[in-house]
Write a protein that holds these residues in place. Structure first.
Motif, PDB file in Angstrom:
ATOM      1  N   ARG A   1      -4.611  14.321  41.907  1.00 56.37           N
ATOM      2  CA  ARG A   1      -3.875  14.776  40.722  1.00 56.37           C
ATOM      3  C   ARG A   1      -4.594  15.940  40.046  1.00 56.37           C
ATOM      4  O   ARG A   1      -3.963  16.914  39.629  1.00 56.37           O
TER       5      ARG A   1
ATOM      6  N   GLY B   1      -7.108  14.464  34.004  1.00 49.24           N
ATOM      7  CA  GLY B   1      -5.791  14.739  34.558  1.00 49.24           C
ATOM      8  C   GLY B   1      -5.021  13.504  34.947  1.00 49.24           C
ATOM      9  O   GLY B   1      -3.805  13.429  34.736  1.00 49.24           O
ATOM     10  N   SER B   2      -5.726  12.496  35.506  1.00 51.91           N
ATOM     11  CA  SER B   2      -5.014  11.339  36.066  1.00 51.91           C
ATOM     12  C   SER B   2      -4.659  10.285  35.034  1.00 51.91           C
ATOM     13  O   SER B   2      -3.653   9.589  35.179  1.00 51.91           O
TER      14      SER B   2
ATOM     15  N   ALA C   1      -3.798  12.942  31.305  1.00 51.13           N
ATOM     16  CA  ALA C   1      -2.745  13.917  31.612  1.00 51.13           C
ATOM     17  C   ALA C   1      -2.794  15.125  30.683  1.00 51.13           C
ATOM     18  O   ALA C   1      -1.756  15.625  30.224  1.00 51.13           O
TER      19      ALA C   1
END
Length: 356
Positions: free
Chosen positions: A117, A89-90, A93
């Protein structure tokens, strides 16, 4: 004892690592009482609306707690549990399909940007987000649907001890309440005293034997694998000792080629269905001439073999990893000092690591 030995003994009990690890039983006892209502409510919701699966997200020692969560939820509840890489996710993405999942983020500080995040993305994707945090007003706690405080109190040693054990006990209490199993629920109030017994276990054989070593394997399996991972990390950060953790099953797929005469191996025998295979592996390694330290229920009968580490009696097999780690923390604190290190201040490390 010589003056040097007396000074070393005094130093062992004055480190923050020693003092904070020694508090763990009281932390767990306090946590069980304070978190019962919030975890009972969460367990009721999970029974009413069962998650499709459990996703965990953490780094460092907290990720070793997540390894324990996987084995715990899968063996006790039959719920598939997987670790989500914070980088997905970080850094990458990439949205994950988490609708209907239980997303558990474990963090001492609750400040790391990558965990924040991912927890935010999980909530946006339709997951129920639960935060296990020691800092109750942290950013992670603020975005979670349910906050489970660790109640470990301030932790000044860089090497996490009581907060790690508090993460395990919080997961254990959740599993017990979620399952509603009488044996597991009955074990909870007995766990703090078992931890106090574990703190008194004599692992001096391990302390003395590893002083000159440069590498070793740490083995566990199932519920005990996270304990092996945690031990390997602590060897690295507090003792400058290169250690690698493996499942006692996975070590046979290549790594065991390194295990020969004099090779050091620390083995945690989890007292459940995995125990027999782990004990057989320890015997095999000893037959090869490896230097084996075995933490097991067989320790008293194994004394003649050397390297036997006594473990406290577990009120339930799921409690055993907390007990073996508690004994290990006392031993690794002493080993760190014997190797000339400061367990409270490992080189190049900070108490709070914020990764992106």
């Amino acid at each position: 004892m010589s003056p040097v030995e007396v000074a070393l003994a005094d130093r062992r009990e004055s480190t923050w690592m020693f003092r904070e690890a020694a508090e763990a039983a009281d932390v767990v006892e306090r946590q069980f009482a304070r978190n019962r209502d919030v975890l009972s409510a969460l367990a009721q919701e999970l029974r009413r609306t069962p998650p499709s699966f459990v996703a965990t997200c953490a780094r460092g020692s907290s990720d070793h707690a997540a390894t324990y969560a996987k084995a715990l939820f899968e063996t006790q509840l039959g719920v598939v549990t997987a670790s989500v890489s914070p980088s997905i996710g970080s850094v990458y993405a990439v949205p994950q399909r988490l609708e209907g999942a239980l997303f558990i983020a474990v963090s001492q500080s609750g400040k790391s940007p990558d965990l924040l995040r991912n927890a935010e993305a999980a909530r946006e994707a339709g997951a129920r987000v639960v935060a296990l945090v020691n800092v109750e007003d942290s950013p992670l706690a603020q975005l979670a649907d349910v906050v489970v405080p660790l109640h470990a109190g301030p932790e000044r040693s860089v090497a996490a001890t009581k907060s790690y054990l508090a993460s395990l006990s919080a997961l254990l209490q959740l599993a017990a309440l979620w399952k509603g199993d009488a044996a597991l629920l009955d074990a909870l109030p007995r766990l703090p005293d078992a931890m106090r017994e574990a703190w008194r276990c004599d692992w001096s054989a391990l302390e003395g034997g590893l002083v000159p070593m440069r590498n070793l394997f740490v083995l566990g399996r199932g519920l005990g694998l996270g304990a092996a991972q945690e031990a390997a990390l602590k060897f690295k950060e507090t003792c400058g000792l290169h250690a690698e953790a493996y499942s006692s099953a996975e070590v046979k797929h290549g790594p065991m080629a390194l295990v020969g005469p004099g090779f050091p191996v620390l083995i945690f025998a989890q007292p459940d269905e995995t125990e027999a295979g782990t004990l057989a592996l320890a015997d095999e390694f000893r037959a090869r001439g490896a230097q084996v330290w075995l933490a097991s229920r067989r320790a008293r009968n194994d004394a003649a073999l050397g390297g036997s580490l006594p473990i406290a009696s577990a009120p339930h097999p799921a409690c055993a990893p907390l007990l073996v780690v508690q004994s290990f923390y006392r031993a690794v604190n002493a080993l760190s000092l014997q190797r000339g290190h400061d367990p409270d201040a490992p080189p190049h490390l900070n108490k709070v690591t914020e990764t992106v």
